[in-house]
Design a protein around this motif. Structure first.
Motif, PDB file in Angstrom:
ATOM      1  N   GLY A 142      32.167  27.057  25.102  1.00  0.00           N
ATOM      2  CA  GLY A 142      32.000  28.037  25.818  1.00  0.00           C
ATOM      3  C   GLY A 142      30.966  28.249  27.209  1.00  0.00           C
ATOM      4  O   GLY A 142      30.813  26.984  27.413  1.00  0.00           O
ATOM      5  N   VAL A 143      31.118  29.152  27.822  1.00  0.00           N
ATOM      6  CA  VAL A 143      31.095  29.018  29.482  1.00  0.00           C
ATOM      7  C   VAL A 143      29.582  28.873  29.267  1.00  0.00           C
ATOM      8  O   VAL A 143      28.975  30.217  28.480  1.00  0.00           O
ATOM      9  CB  VAL A 143      31.987  30.188  30.517  1.00  0.00           C
ATOM     10  CG1 VAL A 143      30.647  30.246  32.250  1.00  0.00           C
ATOM     11  CG2 VAL A 143      33.284  29.810  30.260  1.00  0.00           C
ATOM     12  N   THR A 144      29.324  28.503  30.147  1.00  0.00           N
ATOM     13  CA  THR A 144      27.234  28.784  29.874  1.00  0.00           C
ATOM     14  C   THR A 144      27.046  28.954  31.830  1.00  0.00           C
ATOM     15  O   THR A 144      27.878  28.429  32.913  1.00  0.00           O
ATOM     16  CB  THR A 144      26.817  27.182  29.449  1.00  0.00           C
ATOM     17  OG1 THR A 144      26.593  26.491  30.017  1.00  0.00           O
ATOM     18  CG2 THR A 144      27.359  26.974  28.393  1.00  0.00           C
ATOM     19  N   ARG A 145      26.034  29.632  32.118  1.00  0.00           N
ATOM     20  CA  ARG A 145      25.366  29.012  33.614  1.00  0.00           C
ATOM     21  C   ARG A 145      25.213  28.290  34.120  1.00  0.00           C
ATOM     22  O   ARG A 145      25.522  27.662  35.152  1.00  0.00           O
ATOM     23  CB  ARG A 145      24.064  30.299  33.102  1.00  0.00           C
ATOM     24  CG  ARG A 145      23.150  30.553  34.614  1.00  0.00           C
ATOM     25  CD  ARG A 145      24.040  31.653  35.526  1.00  0.00           C
ATOM     26  NE  ARG A 145      23.046  31.529  36.580  1.00  0.00           N
ATOM     27  CZ  ARG A 145      23.166  32.324  37.833  1.00  0.00           C
ATOM     28  NH1 ARG A 145      24.898  33.646  37.030  1.00  0.00           N
ATOM     29  NH2 ARG A 145      23.191  32.588  39.106  1.00  0.00           N
ATOM     30  N   PRO A 146      24.360  27.118  33.480  1.00  0.00           N
ATOM     31  CA  PRO A 146      24.900  26.082  33.751  1.00  0.00           C
ATOM     32  C   PRO A 146      25.824  24.490  34.550  1.00  0.00           C
ATOM     33  O   PRO A 146      26.024  24.692  35.534  1.00  0.00           O
ATOM     34  CB  PRO A 146      23.694  24.665  32.433  1.00  0.00           C
ATOM     35  CG  PRO A 146      23.220  25.669  32.250  1.00  0.00           C
ATOM     36  CD  PRO A 146      23.688  26.848  32.345  1.00  0.00           C
ATOM     37  N   ALA A 147      26.593  25.661  33.600  1.00  0.00           N
ATOM     38  CA  ALA A 147      28.442  23.891  33.449  1.00  0.00           C
ATOM     39  C   ALA A 147      28.889  25.343  34.935  1.00  0.00           C
ATOM     40  O   ALA A 147      29.440  24.677  36.009  1.00  0.00           O
ATOM     41  CB  ALA A 147      29.202  25.317  32.224  1.00  0.00           C
ATOM     42  N   ILE A 148      28.271  26.982  34.937  1.00  0.00           N
ATOM     43  CA  ILE A 148      29.128  27.304  36.017  1.00  0.00           C
ATOM     44  C   ILE A 148      28.715  26.705  37.716  1.00  0.00           C
ATOM     45  O   ILE A 148      28.917  26.862  38.379  1.00  0.00           O
ATOM     46  CB  ILE A 148      28.857  29.304  36.370  1.00  0.00           C
ATOM     47  CG1 ILE A 148      29.837  29.514  34.867  1.00  0.00           C
ATOM     48  CG2 ILE A 148      28.947  29.914  37.198  1.00  0.00           C
ATOM     49  CD1 ILE A 148      29.298  30.753  34.773  1.00  0.00           C
ATOM     50  N   LEU A 149      27.138  26.982  37.761  1.00  0.00           N
ATOM     51  CA  LEU A 149      25.857  26.372  38.987  1.00  0.00           C
ATOM     52  C   LEU A 149      26.779  24.747  39.224  1.00  0.00           C
ATOM     53  O   LEU A 149      26.902  24.482  40.014  1.00  0.00           O
ATOM     54  CB  LEU A 149      24.778  26.598  38.896  1.00  0.00           C
ATOM     55  CG  LEU A 149      24.747  28.264  38.705  1.00  0.00           C
ATOM     56  CD1 LEU A 149      23.183  28.393  38.517  1.00  0.00           C
ATOM     57  CD2 LEU A 149      24.916  29.407  39.848  1.00  0.00           C
ATOM     58  N   GLY A 150      27.048  24.131  37.994  1.00  0.00           N
ATOM     59  CA  GLY A 150      26.957  22.719  38.001  1.00  0.00           C
ATOM     60  C   GLY A 150      28.919  22.466  38.671  1.00  0.00           C
ATOM     61  O   GLY A 150      28.495  21.399  39.237  1.00  0.00           O
ATOM     62  N   VAL A 151      29.210  23.627  38.002  1.00  0.00           N
ATOM     63  CA  VAL A 151      30.796  22.588  38.251  1.00  0.00           C
ATOM     64  C   VAL A 151      31.285  23.439  39.880  1.00  0.00           C
ATOM     65  O   VAL A 151      31.302  22.695  41.348  1.00  0.00           O
ATOM     66  CB  VAL A 151      31.600  23.592  37.539  1.00  0.00           C
ATOM     67  CG1 VAL A 151      33.452  23.653  37.924  1.00  0.00           C
ATOM     68  CG2 VAL A 151      31.862  22.469  36.563  1.00  0.00           C
ATOM     69  N   LEU A 152      29.997  24.568  40.503  1.00  0.00           N
ATOM     70  CA  LEU A 152      31.054  24.543  41.663  1.00  0.00           C
ATOM     71  C   LEU A 152      30.104  24.724  42.883  1.00  0.00           C
ATOM     72  O   LEU A 152      30.399  23.663  44.021  1.00  0.00           O
ATOM     73  CB  LEU A 152      29.506  26.259  41.810  1.00  0.00           C
ATOM     74  CG  LEU A 152      29.420  26.196  42.848  1.00  0.00           C
ATOM     75  CD1 LEU A 152      30.723  27.162  43.658  1.00  0.00           C
ATOM     76  CD2 LEU A 152      28.938  28.579  43.483  1.00  0.00           C
ATOM     77  N   SER A 153      28.762  23.656  42.324  1.00  0.00           N
ATOM     78  CA  SER A 153      27.714  22.711  42.970  1.00  0.00           C
ATOM     79  C   SER A 153      28.513  21.630  43.433  1.00  0.00           C
ATOM     80  O   SER A 153      28.579  20.877  44.787  1.00  0.00           O
ATOM     81  CB  SER A 153      26.330  22.871  42.832  1.00  0.00           C
ATOM     82  OG  SER A 153      25.547  21.657  43.556  1.00  0.00           O
ATOM     83  N   LEU A 154      29.236  20.989  42.713  1.00  0.00           N
ATOM     84  CA  LEU A 154      29.612  19.895  42.658  1.00  0.00           C
ATOM     85  C   LEU A 154      31.070  20.240  43.141  1.00  0.00           C
ATOM     86  O   LEU A 154      31.596  19.117  43.722  1.00  0.00           O
ATOM     87  CB  LEU A 154      30.541  19.409  41.172  1.00  0.00           C
ATOM     88  CG  LEU A 154      29.007  18.949  40.527  1.00  0.00           C
ATOM     89  CD1 LEU A 154      29.412  18.423  38.558  1.00  0.00           C
ATOM     90  CD2 LEU A 154      28.934  17.414  40.664  1.00  0.00           C
ATOM     91  N   ALA A 155      31.962  20.942  42.992  1.00  0.00           N
ATOM     92  CA  ALA A 155      33.003  20.956  43.953  1.00  0.00           C
ATOM     93  C   ALA A 155      32.191  21.494  45.811  1.00  0.00           C
ATOM     94  O   ALA A 155      33.130  20.662  46.740  1.00  0.00           O
ATOM     95  CB  ALA A 155      33.568  22.807  43.872  1.00  0.00           C
TER      96      ALA A 155
END
Length: 658
Positions: free
Chosen positions: A67-80
């Motif tokens: 399931g999608v989580t807020r830390p996952a969204i921000l972590g992936v975005l920052s890595l990208a």
């Protein structure tokens, strides 16, 4: 395969190369600068520009398997975002684009520059160049497959299509598009290519605009610009973080094109396009996808539901606009695929000229546009590979596992070659060279290791293809070297043959005979056979050697070297760069400048048609010997390759035990 036309990559010459690019000397200026900047948006950035179709979605899928989580969204975005900053902007735009070989870039150009810097073709440099080239071909089959599939899959998000447009229909449509794309390659593509830039500019503005629109809904994701989100995600997610890192690397696929296409567009136009258009629009789009996912997460949490990952790119567009976005995505992915296919043709030409592959028929598809070439064998091999991938993996999500290894592997090779250039060509000190290269190589190796975790789920595809191509290149180089050594060892020195002719002069006939040879110090086998069977000698005889230099273009004033050996013989050497196609008659027509006059209608070109057979004491393993003989038999006809007039060519057969 013709004995006398075996031409290997020459050893680096102890002289400065002078750029002789057909597009003109010096960096572009004025209107031409802006035209090239616009064109580069289509050709150079087509691949990386279509990464938003699948990169964020696939990375978030790895990060949020439950399931999608807020830390996952921000972590992936920052890595990208930081992948785009560190890998593309800092490594490629600010550094590697300065390590050009007289204006040309790419892995083989960098290998040639490294060879020039150490003045030798070492095994290590050859291995790095071969590996990088082989992995680029892997990229050449994966990019069209994943990009076109991802665009067609967007139809599932269009209202009214989702019910009946399933996996099978997506595959059929994708294969139709890909078949048409590869079938069109043999046609004159220059005019079509001129619309690539404007279309991709529209593409970047649209995806950036969609990103801004969704970002307004949740501007809090702007916090991901801080690298602490990327670092924190990796530190707290262990192996999952490493898997996400491999998926995030999909955001920078296509970065190699920045240097590979530098010779066509110039450093300045490419840098301007990246910094002023491509990078900002890509960043805005990733922000928008993250903001949309964050908004959807908030709604799901309010309803006490778990949020599943989705196709965030197409969901950014309003429902009524989505079909338009799908169609624009299709155009963009076709352009991205076209750029990769054209890059494979260009890489093949370089590999042939540098002696890594046998001669191939290279068709020029434009009389005015530099670099517009077509290699039929490569085109249809790529097509077969693309079709096989589409039918095997069946979705862009599954293909994502196969994508990263070829790109990260090429980047590791590029950085390693750059160290040789910095240390030996730029003459930097060892500590300063390491200070620059070590962080970049560490970054590349980290991404490569992350993608190696996907070997069993698809990463084996580029590794297998790359290994096979490396084997072919290594076999061709080893076999060619062994063949030249045997011909030199068994041949008669040219000076000795001249003495024999002077002592017992054969019957003379009018005209000029040109004998192509790979060893100007030995008597060409075609000449020996001619004397043996016909017992005649032309009034003027030219021993012609074609040398491929480790530079992209050889200046016309250095094209031909000629010296008269005696009243019967001339020794002529033609020099070509690895971005040029040898044209022997045209070069000889300009030989008046060095005192050698040619009448092409009174000139005969003698080639030795070689038949290779296995020997009892071969220097190669039996299976590699069979592979080399197969490659030699299927090499392009030398008459066509060197643009010799067919009606003036005489071929004499000879058998060589190898």
């Amino acid at each position: 395969m013709a004995d006398d036309t075996t031409v290997a990559a020459s050893q680096p010459q102890d002289r400065e190369a002078v750029t002789n690019h057909p597009a003109g000397r010096g960096p572009p200026t004025g209107a031409r600068f802006w035209t090239l900047a616009l064109a580069s948006a289509g050709v150079v950035f087509g691949d990386i520009g279509t990464s938003p179709l699948y990169a964020f979605k696939l990375a978030l899928a790895e990060a949020a398997q439950n399931g999608v989580t807020r830390p996952a969204i921000l972590g992936v975005l920052s890595l990208a975002l930081w992948a785009l900053i560190l890998v593309v902007t800092i490594k490629y735009v600010l550094f590697l684009m300065r390590a050009d070989n007289n204006g040309e870039g790419g892995v083989l150009s960098l290998m040639a520059l490294a060879q020039r810097s150490v003045r030798a073709r070492t095994t290590l440099l050859f291995a790095l160049g071969a590996i990088g080239a082989a992995l680029f071909y892997g990229d050449g089959i994966i990019t069209p497959a994943i990009s076109v599939l991802s665009a067609v899959e967007g139809l599932k998000s269009v209202k009214g299509f989702a019910g009946w447009f399933g996996e099978e229909e997506v595959i059929v449509v994708a294969l139709v598009i890909l078949t048409a794309l590869f079938a069109y390659q043999s046609r004159r593509t220059a005019k079509v290519g001129r619309i690539f830039g404007p279309v991709m500019v529209v593409w970047f503005l649209v995806i950036g605009g969609l990103g801004v629109w969704r970002l307004i809904g949740d501007p809090s994701v702007l916090a991901a610009i801080s690298p602490t989100y990327a670092a924190g995600f990796l530190l707290h997610h262990g192996v999952v973080g490493f898997l996400v890192l491999g998926a995030v690397f999909l955001t920078v696929t296509g970065a190699e094109a920045l240097t590979a296409d530098m010779g066509h567009f110039g450093r300045g136009p490419i840098q301007l396009s990246w910094l002023s258009l491509v990078f900002p629009m890509l960043a805005l789009n990733y922000f928008g996808q993250a903001a949309l996912a964050s908004t959807a997460l908030a709604h799901a949490q309010a309803a006490h539901h778990r949020l599943a990952n989705d196709d965030w790119f197409f969901l950014m567009a309003p429902g009524d606009w989505r079909i338009g976005l799908v169609l624009l995505s299709g155009l963009a992915t076709i352009i991205a695929s076209q750029a990769v296919i054209t890059g494979a043709f260009s890489l093949t030409q370089q590999a042939v000229q540098l002696g890594l592959l046998p001669r191939m028929d290279i068709k020029v598809t434009s009389a005015t546009e530099a670099g517009q070439i077509y290699v039929a064998s490569i085109n249809w091999l790529l097509y077969a590979g693309v079709v096989l991938l589409v039918l095997s993996f069946r979705s862009s999500d599954a293909l994502g596992h196969a994508y990263g290894i070829s790109v990260t592997g090429t980047m590791v090779v590029t950085t390693s070659l750059a160290f040789v250039v910095v240390r030996n060509y730029w003459k930097w000190s060892l500590p300063l060279s390491l200070a620059l290269i070590a962080p970049l190589l560490t970054l590349d190796l980290t991404f490569f290791a992350a993608n190696m975790l996907k070997v069993l789920t698809g990463g084996w595809v580029p590794l297998t293809l790359g290994g096979a191509l490396c084997l072919i290149m290594a076999t061709w180089v080893q076999g060619s070297d062994a063949l030249r050594a045997k011909i030199t060892r068994d041949g008669l020195p040219l000076d000795d043959m001249r003495k024999i002719i002077a002592a017992r002069s054969p019957t003379r006939i009018p005209g000029t005979a040109v004998y192509l040879t790979g060893d100007p110090e030995s008597a060409p086998p075609a000449l020996m056979h001619s004397l043996k069977h016909y017992r005649v000698l032309h009034e003027r005889n030219v021993i012609l050697n074609v040398v491929n230099e480790p530079m992209p273009y050889v200046p016309e004033e250095r094209r031909i070297e000629a010296r008269q050996l005696d009243e019967n013989f001339w020794s002529v050497t033609l020099h070509y760069g690895y971005m040029e196609t040898p044209n022997v008659p045209r070069a000889l027509a300009a030989s008046r400048k060095v005192g050698l006059k040619f009448d092409i209608m009174a000139t005969s070109f003698f080639l030795s048609r070689r038949s290779l057979v296995a020997g009892a004491a071969s220097v190669m393993a039996a299976w590699r010997g069979r592979l080399f003989r197969f490659l030699a038999r299927n090499a392009a006809d030398p008459t066509t390759y060197f643009h010799l007039p067919p009606g003036r060519v005489v071929e004499l057969g000879t058998q060589i035990t190898l």
